[in-house]
Scaffold this motif. Structure first.
Motif, short mmCIF file in Angstrom:
data_model
loop_
_atom_site.label_atom_id
_atom_site.label_comp_id
_atom_site.label_asym_id
_atom_site.label_seq_id
_atom_site.Cartn_x
_atom_site.Cartn_y
_atom_site.Cartn_z
N GLY A 129 2.86 11.91 1.14
CA GLY A 129 1.84 10.91 1.45
C GLY A 129 1.68 9.92 0.31
O GLY A 129 0.81 9.07 0.35
N ASN A 130 2.53 10.06 -0.70
CA ASN A 130 2.52 9.13 -1.83
C ASN A 130 3.85 8.39 -1.88
O ASN A 130 4.62 8.53 -2.82
CB ASN A 130 2.30 9.88 -3.15
CG ASN A 130 0.96 10.59 -3.19
OD1 ASN A 130 -0.08 9.96 -3.12
ND2 ASN A 130 1.00 11.90 -3.25
N SER A 131 4.11 7.64 -0.85
CA SER A 131 5.36 6.92 -0.73
C SER A 131 5.08 5.43 -0.89
O SER A 131 4.08 4.93 -0.38
CB SER A 131 5.97 7.23 0.64
OG SER A 131 7.32 6.84 0.67
N TRP A 132 5.97 4.74 -1.58
CA TRP A 132 5.76 3.32 -1.88
C TRP A 132 7.01 2.51 -1.55
O TRP A 132 8.10 3.04 -1.51
CB TRP A 132 5.43 3.14 -3.36
CG TRP A 132 4.26 3.94 -3.81
CD1 TRP A 132 4.26 5.25 -4.23
CD2 TRP A 132 2.90 3.51 -3.90
NE1 TRP A 132 2.99 5.64 -4.57
CE2 TRP A 132 2.14 4.60 -4.39
CE3 TRP A 132 2.25 2.29 -3.61
CZ2 TRP A 132 0.76 4.51 -4.59
CZ3 TRP A 132 0.87 2.21 -3.83
CH2 TRP A 132 0.15 3.31 -4.30
N ALA A 133 6.82 1.22 -1.37
CA ALA A 133 7.95 0.32 -1.13
C ALA A 133 8.87 0.31 -2.35
O ALA A 133 8.41 0.21 -3.48
CB ALA A 133 7.46 -1.10 -0.84
N LYS A 141 0.80 -1.21 0.00
CA LYS A 141 0.00 0.00 0.00
C LYS A 141 0.84 1.27 0.00
O LYS A 141 2.03 1.26 0.27
CB LYS A 141 -0.92 0.01 1.23
CG LYS A 141 -1.91 -1.15 1.24
CD LYS A 141 -3.25 -0.80 1.86
CE LYS A 141 -3.16 -0.41 3.32
NZ LYS A 141 -3.45 -1.49 4.24
N ARG A 142 0.16 2.37 -0.28
CA ARG A 142 0.78 3.68 -0.23
C ARG A 142 1.03 4.02 1.24
O ARG A 142 0.27 3.63 2.11
CB ARG A 142 -0.23 4.68 -0.83
CG ARG A 142 0.29 6.04 -1.13
CD ARG A 142 -0.69 6.75 -2.06
NE ARG A 142 -2.02 6.85 -1.49
CZ ARG A 142 -2.42 7.86 -0.71
NH1 ARG A 142 -1.60 8.82 -0.38
NH2 ARG A 142 -3.65 7.89 -0.24
N CYS A 143 2.10 4.72 1.51
CA CYS A 143 2.36 5.13 2.89
C CYS A 143 2.92 6.54 2.92
O CYS A 143 3.00 7.22 1.90
CB CYS A 143 3.28 4.13 3.59
SG CYS A 143 4.96 4.14 2.93
N PHE A 144 3.29 6.98 4.09
CA PHE A 144 3.82 8.32 4.28
C PHE A 144 5.33 8.23 4.40
O PHE A 144 5.84 7.49 5.23
CB PHE A 144 3.21 8.93 5.56
CG PHE A 144 3.48 10.39 5.69
CD1 PHE A 144 2.67 11.32 5.06
CD2 PHE A 144 4.55 10.85 6.44
CE1 PHE A 144 2.92 12.69 5.17
CE2 PHE A 144 4.80 12.21 6.57
CZ PHE A 144 3.99 13.12 5.93
N GLY A 145 6.03 8.97 3.55
CA GLY A 145 7.49 8.88 3.56
C GLY A 145 8.18 10.19 3.86
O GLY A 145 7.66 11.26 3.55
N GLU A 146 9.35 10.08 4.49
CA GLU A 146 10.19 11.25 4.74
C GLU A 146 11.47 11.07 3.95
O GLU A 146 12.11 10.04 4.00
CB GLU A 146 10.49 11.37 6.24
CG GLU A 146 9.27 11.78 7.04
CD GLU A 146 9.56 11.89 8.53
OE1 GLU A 146 10.68 12.27 8.91
OE2 GLU A 146 8.65 11.58 9.31
#
Length: 100
Positions: free
Chosen positions: A41-45, A23-28
């Motif tokens: 908020g459009n962070s992916w593995a 799923k999409r997650c929150f990335g820094e």
């Protein structure tokens, strides 16, 4: 640290990002070149985002689920997602938010 051991952010074989789900997650993010920081908020593995200044692909150093609305994720909806900087968008050929 052993002599033959290089300083790596993450152990090999674990993937390019802390999060390895679907799923999409929150990335820094933090650019290793110019030290610019941003969040998405459009962070992916195993997907990075391009630094606006340096034009290099940067992988998130921190990722967490989107479930927790702590203000950041909420305001993120109104911001335009820069698809030309998002590796996921580029790979898909369309806006990554369309992936369910």
């Amino acid at each position: 640290m052993d002599q033959g051991e290089e300083a790596k952010a993450r152990p090999k074989g674990e993937g390019l990002t802390p999060y390895q789900g679907k799923k999409r997650c929150f990335g820094e993010y933090k650019c290793p070149k110019c030290k610019r920081k941003w969040m998405s908020g459009n962070s992916w593995a195993n997907m990075g985002q391009e630094c606006i200044k340096c034009h290099i692909n940067v992988y998130p150093h921190k990722q967490r689920p989107l479930e927790k609305p702590d203000g950041l994720d909420v305001s993120d909806q109104s911001k335009e997602h820069p698809q030309h900087l998002c590796e996921k968008c580029k790979v898909l050929g369309y806006y990554c938010r369309r992936v369910q």
